[in-house]
Every structure is written in C-alpha cells, then in structure tokens.
Design an enzyme around this catalytic site. Sequence first.
Site, PDB file in Angstrom:
ATOM      1  N   SER A   1       9.604   5.718 -17.233  1.00  0.00           N
ATOM      2  CA  SER A   1      10.479   4.755 -15.712  1.00  0.00           C
ATOM      3  C   SER A   1      11.200   5.033 -14.714  1.00  0.00           C
ATOM      4  O   SER A   1      12.162   5.975 -15.201  1.00  0.00           O
ATOM      5  CB  SER A   1      11.080   3.136 -16.080  1.00  0.00           C
ATOM      6  OG  SER A   1      11.532   2.721 -15.092  1.00  0.00           O
TER       7      SER A   1
ATOM      8  N   TYR B   1      17.298  -1.623 -20.892  1.00  0.00           N
ATOM      9  CA  TYR B   1      16.076  -1.342 -20.383  1.00  0.00           C
ATOM     10  C   TYR B   1      15.585   0.098 -19.830  1.00  0.00           C
ATOM     11  O   TYR B   1      15.111   0.977 -20.280  1.00  0.00           O
ATOM     12  CB  TYR B   1      14.864  -2.125 -19.088  1.00  0.00           C
ATOM     13  CG  TYR B   1      13.749  -1.433 -18.389  1.00  0.00           C
ATOM     14  CD1 TYR B   1      12.439  -1.577 -19.453  1.00  0.00           C
ATOM     15  CD2 TYR B   1      13.194  -1.619 -17.043  1.00  0.00           C
ATOM     16  CE1 TYR B   1      11.585  -0.627 -19.599  1.00  0.00           C
ATOM     17  CE2 TYR B   1      12.343  -0.586 -16.792  1.00  0.00           C
ATOM     18  CZ  TYR B   1      10.827  -0.928 -17.688  1.00  0.00           C
ATOM     19  OH  TYR B   1      10.285  -0.078 -17.674  1.00  0.00           O
TER      20      TYR B   1
HETATM   21  N1  LIG Z   1       4.765  -2.173 -14.313  1.00  0.00           N
HETATM   22  C1  LIG Z   1       5.891  -1.331 -13.439  1.00  0.00           C
HETATM   23  O1  LIG Z   1       5.995  -1.161 -12.801  1.00  0.00           O
HETATM   24  C2  LIG Z   1       6.338  -0.538 -14.709  1.00  0.00           C
HETATM   25  C3  LIG Z   1       7.588   0.900 -14.135  1.00  0.00           C
HETATM   26  C4  LIG Z   1       7.799   1.574 -14.570  1.00  0.00           C
HETATM   27  C5  LIG Z   1       7.745   1.457 -16.546  1.00  0.00           C
HETATM   28  N2  LIG Z   1       6.592   0.883 -16.892  1.00  0.00           N
HETATM   29  C6  LIG Z   1       6.229   0.426 -18.236  1.00  0.00           C
HETATM   30  O2  LIG Z   1       4.772   1.092 -17.986  1.00  0.00           O
HETATM   31  C7  LIG Z   1       4.019  -0.085 -19.580  1.00  0.00           C
HETATM   32  C8  LIG Z   1       3.312  -1.362 -19.301  1.00  0.00           C
HETATM   33  O3  LIG Z   1       4.084  -2.219 -17.994  1.00  0.00           O
HETATM   34  P1  LIG Z   1       3.320  -3.470 -17.763  1.00  0.00           P
HETATM   35  O4  LIG Z   1       3.042  -3.220 -16.596  1.00  0.00           O
HETATM   36  O5  LIG Z   1       1.470  -3.572 -18.058  1.00  0.00           O
HETATM   37  O6  LIG Z   1       3.810  -4.872 -18.022  1.00  0.00           O
HETATM   38  P2  LIG Z   1       3.368  -5.616 -19.367  1.00  0.00           P
HETATM   39  O7  LIG Z   1       4.420  -6.286 -19.799  1.00  0.00           O
HETATM   40  O8  LIG Z   1       2.175  -5.996 -18.256  1.00  0.00           O
HETATM   41  O9  LIG Z   1       2.519  -4.671 -20.771  1.00  0.00           O
HETATM   42  C9  LIG Z   1       3.437  -4.563 -21.898  1.00  0.00           C
HETATM   43  C10 LIG Z   1       1.915  -4.977 -22.823  1.00  0.00           C
HETATM   44  O10 LIG Z   1       3.417  -4.247 -24.085  1.00  0.00           O
HETATM   45  C11 LIG Z   1       3.251  -6.458 -24.995  1.00  0.00           C
HETATM   46  N3  LIG Z   1       4.314  -5.631 -26.040  1.00  0.00           N
HETATM   47  C12 LIG Z   1       5.253  -6.117 -25.714  1.00  0.00           C
HETATM   48  N4  LIG Z   1       6.275  -5.827 -26.803  1.00  0.00           N
HETATM   49  C13 LIG Z   1       5.883  -5.733 -27.580  1.00  0.00           C
HETATM   50  C14 LIG Z   1       5.766  -5.438 -29.418  1.00  0.00           C
HETATM   51  N5  LIG Z   1       6.836  -5.358 -29.577  1.00  0.00           N
HETATM   52  N6  LIG Z   1       4.170  -4.864 -30.504  1.00  0.00           N
HETATM   53  C15 LIG Z   1       3.147  -4.982 -29.202  1.00  0.00           C
HETATM   54  N7  LIG Z   1       2.978  -4.914 -27.843  1.00  0.00           N
HETATM   55  C16 LIG Z   1       3.733  -5.557 -27.502  1.00  0.00           C
HETATM   56  C17 LIG Z   1       2.741  -7.322 -24.188  1.00  0.00           C
HETATM   57  O11 LIG Z   1       2.602  -7.884 -24.972  1.00  0.00           O
HETATM   58  C18 LIG Z   1       1.792  -6.567 -23.118  1.00  0.00           C
HETATM   59  O12 LIG Z   1       0.626  -6.760 -23.258  1.00  0.00           O
HETATM   60  C19 LIG Z   1       5.513  -0.632 -20.291  1.00  0.00           C
HETATM   61  O13 LIG Z   1       6.204   0.550 -21.290  1.00  0.00           O
HETATM   62  C20 LIG Z   1       6.680  -0.744 -19.101  1.00  0.00           C
HETATM   63  O14 LIG Z   1       7.799  -0.625 -19.758  1.00  0.00           O
HETATM   64  C21 LIG Z   1       5.837  -0.390 -15.747  1.00  0.00           C
END
Ligand SMILES: NC(=O)c1ccc[n+]([C@@H]2O[C@H](COP(=O)([O-])OP(=O)(O)OC[C@H]3O[C@@H](n4cnc5c(N)ncnc54)[C@H](O)[C@@H]3O)[C@@H](O)[C@H]2O)c1
Length: 335
Positions: free
Chosen positions: A127, A152
């Site tokens: 991130s 985080y």
């Molecule tokens: N969206 C953003 O702007 C952004 C920015 C930086 C990093 N990220 C990273 O990208 C990745 C995806 O983000 P996103 O926005 O799609 O988030 P999201 O929350 O929509 O997707 C994450 C998914 O992982 C699942 N999950 C969470 N913990 C879990 C566990 N312990 N076991 C199994 N499944 C689990 C959740 O149910 C969810 O469906 C994450 O790692 C997030 O930290 C996202």
Amino acid sequence: MKILLTGAAGFIGMTTTLRLLARGDEVVGLDNLNDYYEVQLKLDRLARLTPHPGFRFVKLDVADRAGIEALFAAERFDRVIHLAAQAGVRYSLQNPHAYIDSNIVGFMNILEGCRHSGVQHLVYASSSSVYGGNTKMPFSEHDSVDHPVSMYAATKKANELMAHTYSHLFGLPTTGLRFFTVYGPWGRPDMALFLFTKAILEGRPIDVFNHGQMRRDFTFVDDIVEGVIRVMDRKAEPDPAYVSDTPDPGTSNAPYRVFNIGNHNPVQLLDYIACIEDAVGRKAQKNLLPLQDGDVPATFADVDALRDWVGFTPATDIRSGVARFVDWYRGYYKV
Ligand SMILES: NC(=O)c1ccc[n+]([C@@H]2O[C@H](COP(=O)([O-])OP(=O)(O)OC[C@H]3O[C@@H](n4cnc5c(N)ncnc54)[C@H](O)[C@@H]3O)[C@@H](O)[C@H]2O)c1
C-alpha cells in the site's frame, strides 16, 4: 495458468479475477467473506465469478493455518495473487488485532504455502500507506519506508519484509505492489468515493478531512488490474545492479521486487469532490474537519520503475473514472 487469488470477493480481487478468467486462466478464489463492510456486496461480486467454468470459490480465512496448509497441499498453483487483507487505515486505530490476524498471520500462511508447494511467483498487495510520514514527493521505491503512521501501514510494510526473507531464503519470487487509493465500480463502502456519493445522493453532508487540504493519487481499478496481471506474468528476479554496501530499499539480490502502482497525478480532494458532484448532478454539503489520526495529507506515486518493468503506467483520468463509479452505484443501489 492455475492461480490462487485471495480476497476474490473484494473490490480489487473480483475485478482482477474477471480479467484472468477472460484471458483463459484457471482461478481458485479464496475469501472469508467477513463483515468489515456489507457482506451482500461481497456475495454479489462473487455471483459475477461463480458462473465461469474456470472459477472455483473457497471460503477460508487466510489466518487458518491448517486450512491454508491443506489447500496448498491439495492444489498445485502456478501463481498466487494475495489481495486478502484487513484494509482501511481508520479501522486499524480501533481494531488493531484484526490486522495482525489477517495481514501478518495470514501472510505468513500464504508464504509457507508458496514455499512448500513450489509456487513460481507470489504477487501481493502492499500500500501507498507504507510511505507514512514521508513528505518528499513523488514517493519512490528507493525511499526509506520506516516511518508508518498506522498499524495498517505497519502490517503492509511487514509483508514486504517477510516476502524479502522468503525470496532470500527459499528463492521464492515475490512482487509487492503498493496500491495508491484505488477506486471504481464495485468499490469499497468504507472509501471516500463511495461514502461521498452515497451521502450526496441521500442529501446528507460529507465529512471532508484536513479541511479539504488533501491530495491523493487516485488510481482507477482497471489500471490496477492491468498492472497486477502484467507483474504476475513477469517473475521477480534478483537485481544485478543491487549493491549490498549501499542497499537500495526498492530492490535486492534476492528475487524480490516492490513497485508503486498509482496514477502519477495527484488530485486535490476538493477537485475530486467536484467531479463527484458533476457525475451525481448535485452539490455536496461539506463538513470540514481536521486530519484524522493515521491519515496522511498527500500521496503521489513515482511509477518509473513499474513502467520500466512491465511497460505500463495507469492513466485513467479522474473525471471518467468517477463517472463510471457513479453509474455503477446508481445501477447497483437503484437510486
Ligand atoms: N482499495 C485501495 O485503495 C487499496 C489501497 C492500498 C492497498 N490495498 C490493498 O489491496 C487489497 C485489496 O483491497 P480491496 O480494496 O479490494 O479490499 P476489500 O476489503 O474489498 O477486499 C479484501 C477481501 O479480502 C477478504 N479478507 C479479508 N480478510 C481475510 C482473511 N483473513 N481471510 C480471507 N479473506 C479475507 C475480505 O472479505 C475482502 O473480500 C488489500 O490487501 C488492501 O489492503 C487496497
């Protein structure tokens, strides 16, 4: 290729899976469907994937050590795209343990699974938040990221360190992608674009932090997916230019890489809000508030390394990206 994609019911996970399936890959999608935000949205995302013959869903928690061990033992994955995580900066102030369970214990289990089953490349979500208190812009992979300002961010930085260890010890190729504020259709309900669109449509005021003095490198989800897939296709390799006397934080003599993936075009929050107002066709009532703990006032990605590596940088303009989100939101929630 046979790919394990964790977080498949999530925003970026679903969008990535659709693209992998469209090009003929076989995807095992894992998610624990937790209730951090509305579960129905996760189920509706999954419903877009399950009809595809190349897709199988596994409901499992990445922190479930025995379950993850059994999954890797039963399947032979060529690649792993690890997106499952407890996301969100603000929630990490109240619920730090959720981040340790999903992001640290879960990541450990994924690394072990990859190591013992001969996975050829692990790509995982880091991130922009790893840049923490840094103010030198744009943020570069060559900068130090030792000053996180939320748990985080600390877990995402820890993932990079853990990945490096496995790349070094076991020769596991790993690539971390530092996503910069991802937005687009099927987006997350805890993120600004979703919250603002919902509030404006319902005639409620929106909370604008740091009195609107925020800049974000908003990155459209389709661009992120393009980057994830291109990176997955090119395995991390040791960097021949790496010199351990003067260690560059961005590379290594192990098969380990980290890349920023952002729009390289930071936008003022108030301009972003103006785009939402235009797309929705209504003005926002703004509730101006101070900067929240754990938040950073600006992000701006240097994406030269990613462009050099896979010949691609995100470029969707904010106006069309926001309009595509608002169209999706209106259709999905029938408003
Ligand atoms: N969206 C953003 O702007 C952004 C920015 C930086 C990093 N990220 C990273 O990208 C990745 C995806 O983000 P996103 O926005 O799609 O988030 P999201 O929350 O929509 O997707 C994450 C998914 O992982 C699942 N999950 C969470 N913990 C879990 C566990 N312990 N076991 C199994 N499944 C689990 C959740 O149910 C969810 O469906 C994450 O790692 C997030 O930290 C996202």
